[in-house]
Design a protein around this motif. Structure first.
Motif, PDB file in Angstrom:
ATOM      1  N   ASP A 189      30.815  33.116  48.869  1.00 34.17           N
ATOM      2  CA  ASP A 189      31.802  32.055  48.710  1.00 34.17           C
ATOM      3  C   ASP A 189      32.125  31.455  50.064  1.00 34.17           C
ATOM      4  N   TYR A 191      35.245  29.237  52.132  1.00 34.60           N
ATOM      5  CA  TYR A 191      36.671  28.905  52.097  1.00 34.60           C
ATOM      6  C   TYR A 191      36.969  27.839  53.146  1.00 34.60           C
ATOM      7  N   GLU A 196      42.119  31.395  55.295  1.00 38.07           N
ATOM      8  CA  GLU A 196      41.852  31.572  53.860  1.00 38.07           C
ATOM      9  C   GLU A 196      40.687  32.536  53.649  1.00 38.07           C
ATOM     10  N   ALA A 200      40.813  36.165  51.678  1.00 38.62           N
ATOM     11  CA  ALA A 200      39.904  36.469  50.571  1.00 38.62           C
ATOM     12  C   ALA A 200      39.132  37.755  50.838  1.00 38.62           C
TER      13      ALA A 200
END
Length: 269
Positions: A189, A191, A196, A200
């Motif tokens: 992923d 971000y 952030e 995560a």
């Protein structure tokens, strides 16, 4: 440097000497000690691996780690079997440092922001999960430096991003943004901001830490079985290759080009 922000979660931050967390001799000595200690610490159930400052890591400090070898294996040097054996031992030591991350029984989540170059990619390839912020950039840079990548990315990334993507990145030595890294599966992923990203990564680590540590360790061991045998064989081969062929006029040119902040001009000699 290790931190413990949440119960069961440790954070390891790369802290280089003001040069983008470049991996000098101290890094290669400290990494296996840190991950050996985390592996043995029953209070640690998951690890987040991140970089301090503006980057994850700009990779191997070529001058500090390999500088002493640049003149030892060139033309006119005496019989070289002992020196090349010593060089192979150095390479194997670097490989073992990265393997300590893969061998850690605790899950390791790499949180990448800024540059992740060369040895940085080797390092995150040994993690279990990779996440990135939008400013992250990745490069298997070694061919641009007249080096065959020899501490794990060529072996580990095959099972992460696949043969085609790995060959493209390793042969071209190109830089790719976080968006491309996510597309090919190098990171799970992306971000928007590093803060952030870190939140995560810590949340994922906490999820893992809440599970049975025996089951998590066993899952990682089962996932590693077979794969690590192939990786070990590949690492042995590249250590022999580089102990034989690392020293070249192209490598000397690459080091000089780095010092002069210009592209290298290679002749294949």
């Amino acid at each position: 440097m290790a931190e413990a922000p949440n119960p069961g979660v440790a954070v390891v931050r790369l802290t280089g000497p003001g040069r983008g967390n470049m991996m000098g001799l101290a890094f290669w000595e400290e990494l296996p000690r840190v991950f050996g200690a985390l592996d043995a610490d029953d209070t640690v159930r998951a690890v987040v691996l991140a970089g301090a400052g503006n980057h994850f890591s700009t990779g191997l400090d070529v001058q500090e780690v390999l500088g002493s070898w640049l003149g030892r294996l060139g033309p006119g040097a005496p019989a070289q079997a002992a020196a090349r054996t010593e060089l192979r031992g150095l390479i194997r030591g670097l490989q073992d440092a990265i393997t300590s991350v893969a061998a850690c029984r605790k899950p390791v989540i790499a949180a990448v922001h800024g540059w992740c170059i060369g040895g940085g990619v080797d390092l995150i390839s040994a993690a279990d999960v990779r996440l990135a912020s939008a400013d992250a950039k990745f490069s298997i840079r070694e061919a641009r430096l007249a080096i065959v990548a020899d501490v794990g990315s060529l072996q580990r990334l095959r099972g992460i991003i696949g043969e085609g993507h790995l060959r493209e990145l390793a042969i071209t030595a190109k830089d790719i943004p976080a968006s491309r890294a996510e597309k090919i599966g190098l990171v799970n992923d992306v971000y928007a901001e590093p803060a952030e990203l870190m939140a995560a990564a810590l949340a994922m680590a906490a999820e893992s830490a809440a599970n049975s540590p025996l089951a998590v360790a066993g899952t990682k061991a089962v996932l590693n079985e077979g794969r690590e045998e192939d990786i070990a064989r590949g690492l042995r081969h590249v250590a022999l290759w580089n102990s034989s062929f690392l020293h070249s006029e192209d490598l000397l040119e690459a080091v000089q080009a780095m010092a002069e902040n210009r592209p290298g001009v290679f002749t294949g000699k």
